[in-house]
Scaffold this active site. Structure first.
Site, mmCIF file in Angstrom:
data_model
loop_
_atom_site.group_PDB
_atom_site.id
_atom_site.type_symbol
_atom_site.label_atom_id
_atom_site.label_comp_id
_atom_site.label_asym_id
_atom_site.label_seq_id
_atom_site.Cartn_x
_atom_site.Cartn_y
_atom_site.Cartn_z
ATOM 1 C CB SER A 290 41.449 33.211 -73.545
ATOM 2 O OG SER A 290 40.298 32.471 -73.371
ATOM 3 C CD1 TRP A 381 35.581 28.003 -70.192
ATOM 4 C CD2 TRP A 381 34.147 26.489 -69.398
ATOM 5 N NE1 TRP A 381 35.158 27.235 -71.249
ATOM 6 C CE2 TRP A 381 34.274 26.296 -70.786
ATOM 7 C CE3 TRP A 381 33.290 25.647 -68.676
ATOM 8 C CZ2 TRP A 381 33.586 25.294 -71.479
ATOM 9 C CZ3 TRP A 381 32.606 24.647 -69.361
ATOM 10 C CH2 TRP A 381 32.756 24.488 -70.744
ATOM 11 C CG HIS A 432 37.909 34.269 -69.612
ATOM 12 N ND1 HIS A 432 38.818 33.268 -69.431
ATOM 13 C CD2 HIS A 432 37.850 34.488 -70.942
ATOM 14 C CE1 HIS A 432 39.286 32.889 -70.615
ATOM 15 N NE2 HIS A 432 38.717 33.625 -71.550
HETATM 16 C C1 GCU Z 1 36.107 29.402 -74.656
HETATM 17 C C2 GCU Z 1 36.879 28.109 -74.555
HETATM 18 C C3 GCU Z 1 38.165 28.278 -73.757
HETATM 19 C C4 GCU Z 1 38.971 29.429 -74.311
HETATM 20 C C5 GCU Z 1 38.116 30.658 -74.423
HETATM 21 C C6 GCU Z 1 38.756 31.819 -75.161
HETATM 22 O O1 GCU Z 1 35.617 29.770 -73.410
HETATM 23 O O2 GCU Z 1 36.036 27.149 -73.984
HETATM 24 O O3 GCU Z 1 38.948 27.107 -73.805
HETATM 25 O O4 GCU Z 1 40.110 29.655 -73.523
HETATM 26 O O5 GCU Z 1 36.939 30.386 -75.171
HETATM 27 O O6 GCU Z 1 39.731 31.642 -75.852
HETATM 28 O O7 GCU Z 1 38.202 32.894 -75.074
#
Ligand code: GCU
Length: 434
Positions: A290, A381, A432
């Site tokens: 992420s 996303w 995710h």
């Molecule tokens: C949010 C953000 C992402 C990121 C994520 C994370 O969803 O919008 O860009 O990758 O957090 O780091 O958990």
């Protein structure tokens, strides 16, 4: 007449088979490429109507060619790439996206091994914990590195390094792992942003330590909040103030943001590994999920000591192409997380086409070293297809450097990793997560 009947019968059978099997003939297609589930697209669109999740609505765009220099000339060979274009692309990312971090190992940085156990995890591992002081001052900024190495192997050991979200003690239930002293995110059981025993081992599903060790690798991890707490306070906490050179109290528009700081911290961990004879510092793999997947890519791009880079679900500002504007966009990320990138990146809110780069060039910076980009089916996303297209468009740079590049021309099917080349890509079933 008889022959004609046979011919017509064969033809009808042929067409019927073609219809049921998409893989069969000229009328069909052998494209089993992953596509987002229409139900999921509809559901997410209802939830966030301002966000585009629909492939059909991706605007037309032209990507900058990684092999064309800013002056318009073409990169002709590996030498041109290494000595001219690569430094130019790196500069573009520093100036417009992640900001400029201090270069090299800080002169007063110090390491102190405060824990070493040769019989950790029931005898499976050597555990070490190292306190790093970035400035050499006792109460200055620093980070703790937790290292597990298999204790039944010949040394030095190839090692994964990964930043974690909740503190080193969250990755395994091992009672000897030190709790972080720094700020931790609010969460269940967290009072006053202080880590406590309740979260020990809580993130272990993301860190299969024993499995990694049994396969002959080491694992090193650092709590990202040690380097810079993940909230916007105008860069007063974490490592920034110790190294920022302010002019009239102001930070320049290309000053490093938090992702820049976390990536810089990974390079400081690499400095530490270089002093540790147990770690094979020529085979350190940087991995992240992420926002920390974005960080792993940037760390691997700016520091060629990392041998392999793996980004998981890194999305916008990570592996996904910004120009596609599918899922999270540049404006969205700069608004929700104003401290992640440099100030200049905000100029490209709703103006992605004006960027002199796109994220395929971030992957290209890792060439010729192997990179593995992974997406998740339900994580629209992070734009799985945009992550794949970055890999594909980085491929010419790998080819120029005589590597196989990405072993696929088009998006693979779900759970069918592309792993025959130097760029790997995988879209897996699920959400995710790491
Ligand atoms: C949010 C953000 C992402 C990121 C994520 C994370 O969803 O919008 O860009 O990758 O957090 O780091 O958990």
């Amino acid at each position: 007449m008889h022959k004609r009947k046979i011919f017509i019968t064969i033809f009808i059978i042929f067409c019927a088979v073609s219809l049921v099997s998409e893989n069969f003939c000229f009328g069909g297609t052998d494209d089993d490429s992953w596509k987002a589930s229409p139900e999921l697209v509809a559901k997410l669109t209802r939830r966030r109507s301002e966000t585009n999740y629909d492939e059909q609505k991706v605007p037309e765009y032209t990507l900058p060619d990684p092999l064309i220099m800013s002056d318009g000339s073409r990169v002709k060979n590996a030498q041109d790439w290494t000595s001219k274009r690569r430094p130019e692309v790196l500069e573009l990312f520093k100036t417009h996206v992640y900001g400029r971090a201090p270069i090299g190992r800080p002169k007063d940085m110090s390491f102190k091994v405060f824990d070493s156990d040769k019989q950790a995890l029931g005898g499976l591992a050597i555990r070490k914990q190292v306190a790093v002081s970035f400035t050499g001052e006792q109460d200055g900024p620093g980070m703790d590195i937790l290292i597990y190495l298999p204790n039944d192997r010949k040394k030095p050991i190839p090692t994964f390094v990964i930043l974690n979200f909740g503190g080193n003690h969250t990755i395994n239930a091992d009672p000897a792992i030190k709790l972080p002293d720094s700020w931790v995110r609010p969460g269940t059981g967290i009072v006053d942003n202080k880590a406590n025993e309740q979260s020990r081992g809580k993130a272990s599903s993301r860190f299969p330590v024993e499995e990694i060790l049994k396969r002959g690798y080491g694992l090193a991890t650092i709590y990202y909040g040690d380097i810079d707490p993940d909230f916007h306070d105008g860069f007063k906490n974490g490592v920034h103030p110790a190294f920022d050179k302010l002019s009239e109290e102001k930070r320049p528009p290309d000053a490093w943001g938090s992702i820049g700081a976390w990536a810089w911290g990974l390079s400081r961990a690499m400095d530490c590994f270089e002093t540790d004879a147990d770690i094979d510092n020529k085979r350190v793999i940087v991995l992240g999920h992420s926002r920390l997947g974005k960080t792993a890519l940037w760390a691997g791009a700016r520091d060629e000591r990392f041998a392999i880079v793996i980004s998981n679900n890194s999305g916008c500002g990570g592996a996904a192409l910004s120009r596609r504007r599918l899922g999270e966009t540049v404006k969205r990320i700069n608004t929700s997380f104003p401290h992640w990138f440099c100030e200049n990146f905000k100029k490209y809110n709703d103006k992605e086409d004006e960027l002199p780069l796109d994220q395929h060039m971030l992957i290209a910076l890792i060439a010729p070293r192997p990179v593995y980009v992974t997406s998740a089916d339900e994580d629209l996303w992070a734009d799985p297809k945009g992550e794949f297209l970055s890999c594909k468009n980085a491929d010419p740079v790998y080819k120029l450097l005589d590597r196989k590049g990405l072993g696929a021309d088009r998006m693979p099917g779900l759970d069918k990793p592309v792993k025959s080349g130097t760029i790997g890509y995988h879209v897996r079933t699920g959400r995710h997560n790491l």
